[in-house]
Design an enzyme around this catalytic site. Structure first.
Site, short mmCIF file in Angstrom:
data_model
loop_
_atom_site.label_atom_id
_atom_site.label_comp_id
_atom_site.label_asym_id
_atom_site.label_seq_id
_atom_site.Cartn_x
_atom_site.Cartn_y
_atom_site.Cartn_z
N ASP A 31 0.83 -1.20 0.00
CA ASP A 31 0.00 0.00 0.00
C ASP A 31 0.87 1.26 0.00
O ASP A 31 1.72 1.42 0.88
CB ASP A 31 -0.88 -0.05 1.27
CG ASP A 31 -2.07 0.87 1.20
OD1 ASP A 31 -2.17 1.64 0.23
OD2 ASP A 31 -2.90 0.81 2.12
N ASP A 32 0.66 2.13 -0.96
CA ASP A 32 1.42 3.39 -1.06
C ASP A 32 2.94 3.14 -1.10
O ASP A 32 3.71 3.89 -0.51
CB ASP A 32 1.11 4.34 0.11
CG ASP A 32 -0.26 4.98 0.03
OD1 ASP A 32 -1.03 4.63 -0.90
OD2 ASP A 32 -0.58 5.81 0.89
N CYS A 71 -5.94 4.49 -4.05
CA CYS A 71 -6.20 3.13 -3.62
C CYS A 71 -7.40 2.38 -4.22
O CYS A 71 -7.23 1.37 -4.92
CB CYS A 71 -6.34 3.18 -2.11
SG CYS A 71 -6.52 1.59 -1.43
N ARG A 75 -7.33 -0.93 -6.84
CA ARG A 75 -7.70 -2.29 -6.39
C ARG A 75 -8.84 -2.86 -7.22
O ARG A 75 -8.88 -4.06 -7.49
CB ARG A 75 -8.06 -2.26 -4.90
CG ARG A 75 -6.81 -2.13 -4.05
CD ARG A 75 -7.07 -1.58 -2.66
NE ARG A 75 -5.82 -1.02 -2.17
CZ ARG A 75 -5.02 -1.62 -1.30
NH1 ARG A 75 -5.33 -2.77 -0.77
NH2 ARG A 75 -3.88 -1.06 -0.95
N LYS A 125 -6.36 -5.46 3.51
CA LYS A 125 -7.11 -4.24 3.16
C LYS A 125 -7.92 -4.43 1.89
O LYS A 125 -7.36 -4.65 0.83
CB LYS A 125 -6.12 -3.09 3.00
CG LYS A 125 -6.74 -1.83 2.43
CD LYS A 125 -5.76 -0.69 2.44
CE LYS A 125 -6.28 0.50 1.64
NZ LYS A 125 -5.33 1.63 1.67
N HIS A 127 -10.94 -2.20 0.74
CA HIS A 127 -11.16 -0.85 0.19
C HIS A 127 -11.99 -0.84 -1.09
O HIS A 127 -11.79 0.01 -1.97
CB HIS A 127 -9.84 -0.09 -0.01
CG HIS A 127 -10.01 1.38 0.33
ND1 HIS A 127 -8.97 2.27 0.33
CD2 HIS A 127 -11.13 2.07 0.67
CE1 HIS A 127 -9.44 3.47 0.66
NE2 HIS A 127 -10.74 3.36 0.87
N SER A 152 -8.85 1.71 4.49
CA SER A 152 -7.53 2.15 4.96
C SER A 152 -7.52 2.29 6.49
O SER A 152 -8.53 2.68 7.07
CB SER A 152 -7.17 3.51 4.36
OG SER A 152 -6.91 3.39 3.01
N HIS A 231 1.21 2.03 4.07
CA HIS A 231 0.36 3.23 4.15
C HIS A 231 0.56 3.94 5.48
O HIS A 231 0.82 3.31 6.50
CB HIS A 231 -1.11 2.77 4.01
CG HIS A 231 -2.09 3.86 3.74
ND1 HIS A 231 -2.46 4.78 4.70
CD2 HIS A 231 -2.79 4.17 2.63
CE1 HIS A 231 -3.37 5.60 4.18
NE2 HIS A 231 -3.59 5.25 2.92
N ASP A 283 -0.32 -0.72 -4.80
CA ASP A 283 -1.52 -0.09 -5.36
C ASP A 283 -1.29 1.25 -6.04
O ASP A 283 -1.99 1.60 -6.98
CB ASP A 283 -2.63 0.03 -4.29
CG ASP A 283 -2.31 1.00 -3.17
OD1 ASP A 283 -1.12 1.32 -2.94
OD2 ASP A 283 -3.26 1.44 -2.50
N ASN A 284 -0.33 2.01 -5.54
CA ASN A 284 -0.05 3.32 -6.15
C ASN A 284 1.25 3.85 -5.56
O ASN A 284 1.80 3.27 -4.63
CB ASN A 284 -1.21 4.32 -5.95
CG ASN A 284 -1.66 4.44 -4.51
OD1 ASN A 284 -2.77 4.03 -4.17
ND2 ASN A 284 -0.83 4.97 -3.63
N LYS A 304 2.07 9.58 -5.29
CA LYS A 304 0.63 9.31 -5.14
C LYS A 304 -0.21 10.53 -5.55
O LYS A 304 0.14 11.67 -5.25
CB LYS A 304 0.35 8.96 -3.66
CG LYS A 304 -1.10 8.60 -3.37
CD LYS A 304 -1.27 8.07 -1.95
CE LYS A 304 -2.73 7.76 -1.64
NZ LYS A 304 -2.92 7.23 -0.28
#
Ligand SMILES: *[C@@H]1O[C@H](CO)[C@@H](O)[C@H](O)[C@H]1NC(C)=O
Ligand SMILES: *[C@@H]1O[C@H](CO)[C@@H](O)[C@H](O)[C@H]1NC(C)=O
Ligand SMILES: *[C@@H]1O[C@H](CO)[C@@H](O)[C@H](O)[C@H]1NC(C)=O
Ligand SMILES: *[C@@H]1O[C@H](CO)[C@@H](O)[C@H](O)[C@H]1NC(C)=O
Length: 511
Positions: A31-32, A71, A75, A125, A127, A152, A231, A283-284, A304
């Protein structure tokens, strides 16, 4: 039929051969996490020995893209093989009380594999929505088992989120005025607020147990493991807190890497390491606004929230001993391609929808060129009016629009800042990402006209094919939908508080 011995000779590999014995799949998702955050992608002080091991003995992707710089949409595209504009997971992200979620008529990777007899689990996660009575939980989208937080972990008041050293509040703020973050098991809340210091261990234990149960029952399995790491706000359990030279971000990353190690060990112990394809990505791009507590996009521009490469180009690794030859690939690839690729390897048919992903077995097994020639960059808030902000075609990337983002605030590059307002380019900015991966030097002069024209034609053709689905996120928020372990209690949100983990948490569903 093929014997394992023949399959192990790389040149003899064929997809039909693999199908004789469909592999298990483990999809690891960070994540991130930025392009420059892993040891194996050049970070000098991240400790990621297990991911580095996957990279050293697997295929490392240099040109792997996600479909959104935030996010939920990223996903949605990962799990459906479709741009988020089609499924309606735009603009922005889902919230705990969101009325919408990933539409149930979208077909996820889990549903595709279940049709072939796979047992499925998701840990971490989601989301992609909760909705009334859990309408949009993973259990409604093909996952037989679910343990995790369905959004998140900063989408709650950060209670119980202590960082290293113990009892020191985490840096920054989380969302206030909403329920504390719940941990779901299946469709029931097991704990609220989540105990973050125990969470990653609970996740990796559950993942290991799932693998053992699937193997004992001789069932092929799909494990989707989207961690909350890395994240904001970062946390790490006792085993990892303070252990990384990179500070809290490094500790969180190291804890995720430790889970990867535990999963590898479980696959070995269960005797299925040679029959399991592991795919890792994120994810990003990194949340640069957290300064040194955020991630790092390496040599890529911004992070991001932006459609520069730092927002949407991710580290990726594919690992399958004996099947995937160790190496590095520059083939253009995307999270969109995972659904068609897993479907191909499992012998499953593709969903009858407009699919944006392409089968990447050519790339994985070094059988030929990538089927992917283009990648389209939607911003955080896509609209039919503006369409895609940028297009990658082969080694070129054209920007029609650029915009900075709060998520990418604080670096010295002014283009990343939220103060860098929406700009339109006609002709588009054009970069050669092979000679200029940092998107610094606009290709100017008439000799580039034909590349710009070609990309314009590709963009028009793509946009003509996209029917924007009704926005699920625009359906809005109803605070009554925020998940609460005491559904009828008051006053909310404080009364949504349960500390006892049910002993049943350990049971795995295999049908
Ligand atoms: C799902 O249903 C909605 C509403 O009927 C429809 O607009 C959409 O095209 C459907 N999506 C798929 C993938 O079938
Ligand atoms: C949830 O399900 C219960 C029991 O079936 C029902 O009474 C309730 O109206 C549902 N809530 C929502 C928001 O749909
Ligand atoms: C996996 O394959 C390698 C190489 O052929 C072999 O050494 C190892 O024992 C195998 N592991 C398992 C668990 O089958
Ligand atoms: C980029 O190059 C094109 C082609 O030469 C030129 O027309 C355009 O003005 C340049 N854009 C910027 C922002 O410099």
């Amino acid at each position: 039929m093929c014997s394992q011995r023949i399959i192990a000779v790389f040149t003899l590999i064929t997809v039909e051969c693999i199908r004789a014995s469909p592999p298990n799949f483990v999809l690891l998702f960070a994540d991130d996490l930025g392009y420059g955050d892993l040891g194996c992608f050049g970070h000098p002080s991240s400790l990621t020995p297990n991911l580095d091991r996957l990279a050293a003995n697997g295929l490392r992707f240099t040109d792997f893209y996600v479909t959104s710089p935030v996010c939920s949409p990223s996903r949605a595209a990962l799990l459906t093989g479709r741009y988020q504009t089609r499924s309606g997971i735009y603009p922005g992200v889902l919230y705990p009380g969101s009325k919408g979620g990933l539409p149930l008529n979208e077909t996820t990777i889990a549903e595709v594999l279940k049709s072939q007899g796979y047992v499925t689990a998701m840990v971490g996660k989601w989301h992609l929505g909760v909705g009334p009575n859990g309408t949009y939980l993973p259990t409604r989208q093909g996952f037989d088992n679910y343990l995790g937080i369905p959004y998140s972990h900063d989408q709650g008041p950060c209670q119980n989120l202590n960082c290293f050293p113990p009892d020191v509040k985490c840096f920054g703020h989380c969302d206030q005025g909403v329920v504390t973050v719940p941990v779901f098991f299946g469709e029931m809340i097991e704990q609220q607020p989540a105990d973050f210091l125990q969470l990653e261990k609970a996740y990796s234990d559950f993942a290991s147990q799932f693998i053992h149960v699937a193997v004992q029952n001789k069932l092929p399995f799909f494990l989707y493991y989207p961690s909350h790491h890395t994240h904001y706000p970062q946390y790490a359990g006792a085993e990892y807190a303070g252990m990384s030279p990179r500070g809290p971000f490094g500790d969180a990353l190291m804890e995720f890497d430790g889970s990867v190690g535990k999963i590898l060990q479980t696959l070995e112990e269960a005797g299925v390491i040679n029959n399991t394809l592991i795919f890792f990505t994120g994810d990003n791009g990194p949340e640069l606004m957290r300064k040194s507590r955020g991630g790092n996009a390496g040599l890529l521009k911004c992070g991001k929230g932006t459609t520069y490469d730092g927002g949407m180009r991710e580290p990726a690794i594919a690992y399958w001993p004996g099947f995937i030859q160790p190496g590095v690939t520059r083939a253009l690839s995307s999270s969109l391609d995972i659904l068609p690729t897993f479907a191909k390897l499992a012998g499953a048919s593709l969903p009858e929808v407009e699919l944006d992903g392409v089968d990447m077995t050519n790339v994985l097994f070094n059988l030929g060129p990538s089927k992917r020639k283009t990648m389209f960059f939607y911003p955080t808030f896509p609209s039919e009016k503006y369409g895609v902000f940028a297009v990658r075609w082969k080694n070129y990337k054209a920007h029609y629009y650029t915009q900075g983002a709060a998520h990418s605030e604080t670096t010295p590059d002014k283009d990343c800042s939220v103060l860098s307002i929406l700009k339109h380019y006609d002709p588009p900015l054009l970069f050669d990402l092979e000679s200029d991966p940092s998107e610094n030097y606009n290709l100017s002069g008439p000799e580039w006209d034909s590349v710009r024209q070609q990309i314009q034609a590709i963009k028009e053709q793509f946009e003509a094919s996209v029917v924007f689905g009704e926005s699920e996120i625009a359906k809005g928020i109803d605070p009554a939908l925020e998940p609460c372990c005491n559904p009828n209690c008051s006053p909310k949100p404080q009364c949504c508080h349960c500390t006892v983990m049910d002993a049943d948490t350990a049971s795995i569903t295999i049908t």
